[in-house]
Design a protein around this motif. Sequence first.
Motif, short mmCIF file in Angstrom:
data_model
loop_
_atom_site.label_atom_id
_atom_site.label_comp_id
_atom_site.label_asym_id
_atom_site.label_seq_id
_atom_site.Cartn_x
_atom_site.Cartn_y
_atom_site.Cartn_z
N PRO A 24 -4.55 111.17 -33.33
CA PRO A 24 -4.92 112.43 -33.96
C PRO A 24 -4.98 113.54 -32.92
O PRO A 24 -5.16 113.27 -31.73
CB PRO A 24 -6.31 112.15 -34.53
CG PRO A 24 -6.83 111.01 -33.75
CD PRO A 24 -5.65 110.22 -33.28
N PRO A 25 -4.80 114.78 -33.34
CA PRO A 25 -4.92 115.89 -32.40
C PRO A 25 -6.30 115.87 -31.73
O PRO A 25 -7.29 115.51 -32.37
CB PRO A 25 -4.76 117.13 -33.27
CG PRO A 25 -4.04 116.66 -34.49
CD PRO A 25 -4.46 115.24 -34.69
N PRO A 26 -6.36 116.25 -30.47
CA PRO A 26 -7.65 116.26 -29.78
C PRO A 26 -8.68 117.11 -30.53
O PRO A 26 -8.38 118.20 -31.00
CB PRO A 26 -7.33 116.89 -28.41
CG PRO A 26 -5.86 116.71 -28.24
CD PRO A 26 -5.27 116.71 -29.61
N GLY A 27 -9.87 116.58 -30.65
CA GLY A 27 -10.95 117.31 -31.29
C GLY A 27 -11.01 117.18 -32.80
O GLY A 27 -11.97 117.63 -33.41
#
Length: 52
Positions: A24-27
């Motif tokens: 998943p995208p960071p954050g």
Amino acid sequence: MSYESDFVSWTRDQAALLRTLDPPPPGLDVENLAEEIESLGRGEICSLSQRL
């Protein structure tokens, strides 16, 4: 499934798609976002059941 035609199925589909993000995208808090989206669909079902 379309948001306008079947909101509950749409919420399930969107949650499932979020969970497939690898990585998943960071954050991005995938699991909690997916749970919140699914909760919206469950809320619609509960609301409809109460009205019936």
